[in-house]
Write a protein that holds these residues in place. Structure first.
Motif, PDB file in Angstrom:
ATOM      1  N   TYR A 144      -3.458   8.304  -7.914  1.00  0.00           N
ATOM      2  CA  TYR A 144      -4.232   9.481  -7.523  1.00  0.00           C
ATOM      3  C   TYR A 144      -5.272   9.832  -8.582  1.00  0.00           C
ATOM      4  CZ  TYR A 144      -0.433   9.794  -4.171  1.00  0.00           C
ATOM      5  OH  TYR A 144       0.461   9.505  -3.168  1.00  0.00           O
ATOM      6  N   ASP A 185      -9.170   5.499  -2.628  1.00  0.00           N
ATOM      7  CA  ASP A 185      -8.006   4.969  -1.909  1.00  0.00           C
ATOM      8  C   ASP A 185      -7.203   6.096  -1.268  1.00  0.00           C
ATOM      9  OD1 ASP A 185      -8.442   2.244  -2.493  1.00  0.00           O
ATOM     10  OD2 ASP A 185      -7.598   2.506  -4.496  1.00  0.00           O
ATOM     11  N   VAL A 186      -7.281   7.295  -1.827  1.00  0.00           N
ATOM     12  CA  VAL A 186      -6.605   8.466  -1.255  1.00  0.00           C
ATOM     13  C   VAL A 186      -7.595   9.627  -1.236  1.00  0.00           C
ATOM     14  CG1 VAL A 186      -4.299   7.749  -1.984  1.00  0.00           C
ATOM     15  CG2 VAL A 186      -5.681   9.146  -3.506  1.00  0.00           C
ATOM     16  N   SER A 213      -5.770  13.949  -4.647  1.00  0.00           N
ATOM     17  CA  SER A 213      -5.780  13.517  -6.044  1.00  0.00           C
ATOM     18  C   SER A 213      -5.832  14.722  -6.977  1.00  0.00           C
ATOM     19  CB  SER A 213      -6.979  12.604  -6.309  1.00  0.00           C
ATOM     20  OG  SER A 213      -6.899  11.419  -5.560  1.00  0.00           O
ATOM     21  N   GLN A 255       0.835  -1.196   0.000  1.00  0.00           N
ATOM     22  CA  GLN A 255       0.000   0.000   0.000  1.00  0.00           C
ATOM     23  C   GLN A 255       0.871   1.248   0.000  1.00  0.00           C
ATOM     24  OE1 GLN A 255      -3.271   0.290   2.767  1.00  0.00           O
ATOM     25  NE2 GLN A 255      -3.559  -1.931   2.841  1.00  0.00           N
ATOM     26  N   HIS A 312       1.523   4.300  -3.227  1.00  0.00           N
ATOM     27  CA  HIS A 312       1.360   5.750  -3.147  1.00  0.00           C
ATOM     28  C   HIS A 312       2.441   6.503  -3.913  1.00  0.00           C
ATOM     29  CE1 HIS A 312      -1.520   4.810   0.087  1.00  0.00           C
ATOM     30  NE2 HIS A 312      -1.993   6.016  -0.126  1.00  0.00           N
TER      31      HIS A 312
END
Length: 253
Positions: A206, A220-221, A226, A196, A200
């Motif tokens: 993003y 996820d973010v 993003s 994970q 990133h």
């Protein structure tokens, strides 16, 4: 601003798409349909809901982003590389047309073509899965920003490339792995903590995460992060293009 020059370059590039409809439109639609048949139907039927969304619907934003990135980079790079290859770029450079106007023409056409294909993919996906868009304004914002940014990126690749091998190097060997490993077909929450963290580092994560959030409200973010990442990439591309214009890198020398 020479709008007639922008219009001429834009119209010429769009006409090239009409002459190659099989490659430009039909091929991406068939490829995406196969993705839905294989991943959405064959594999998706054996996968439980992903964060409350069916697997076929979950991968739809990722497939659209995968197609959008590929089309924008390809169109942006080929649009400027082919005039270099044939020598017609010197006619454009010697004409009373500013570099900004050249970019607006080529990049505008590349972004338009990428977005048209993306919309066709979205319409195609609606035949296979149930799609909802919870944040339509943000969806359009991510869609347009991504198309413009990666068309600029492709434009720079076309300027940098000295042959067809270099022209296809990044679009074929770099972008697809980043897209596939950027959460297009899965949530990074399914990965172990170490992977994970590694995910990133991937900038495509993003884009896919923000775009998926605009559809289903899951990400996820953080969507703000993003949006900041795609905006940062756009600024970097503009800064590099500014340097290219000042130095004439691989255009005037």
């Amino acid at each position: 601003m020479n709008f007639e020059a922008i219009k001429s370059i834009y119209a010429f590039e769009m006409a090239r798409t009409r002459r190659t409809l099989l490659q430009s439109v039909v091929s991406p639609v068939i490829s995406t349909s196969l993705y839905f048949i294989v991943f959405g139907a064959a594999i998706g039927s054996r996968i439980n809901l992903v964060e409350g969304v069916s697997y076929g619907a979950f991968i739809t934003p990722g497939l659209i982003m995968l197609t959008l990135l590929g089309q924008c980079i390809s169109n942006g790079s080929f649009g400027i590389y082919f005039p270099k290859f044939t020598g017609t770029i010197y006619e454009v450079l010697s004409a009373p047309v500013a570099m900004t106007e050249i970019v607006l023409g080529y990049v505008g056409a590349a972004a338009t073509k990428g977005m048209l294909i993306g919309l066709i993919i979205l319409a195609t996906a609606s035949f296979f899965v149930d799609i909802r868009i919870e944040h339509p304004f943000m969806m359009i914002l991510f869609f347009v920003l991504t198309a413009i940014t990666f068309s600029l990126f492709g434009f720079m690749i076309g300027i940098w490339a000295g042959n067809f091998e270099q022209l296809n190097l990044i679009p074929m060997l770099v972008v697809p792995p980043l897209t596939f490993l950027g959460g297009s077909f899965y949530s990074i929450n399914m990965l172990p903590p170490f992977w994970q963290a590694v995910s990133h580092i991937n900038p495509v994560l993003y884009l896919v995460s923000g775009f998926r959030w605009s559809f289903y409200g899951i990400a996820d973010v953080n969507p703000v992060l993003s949006l900041a990442m795609i905006s940062l990439f756009l600024v970097v591309c503009l800064a590099i293009l500014g340097w290219i214009f000042r130095t004439g890198y691989r255009l005037r020398n």
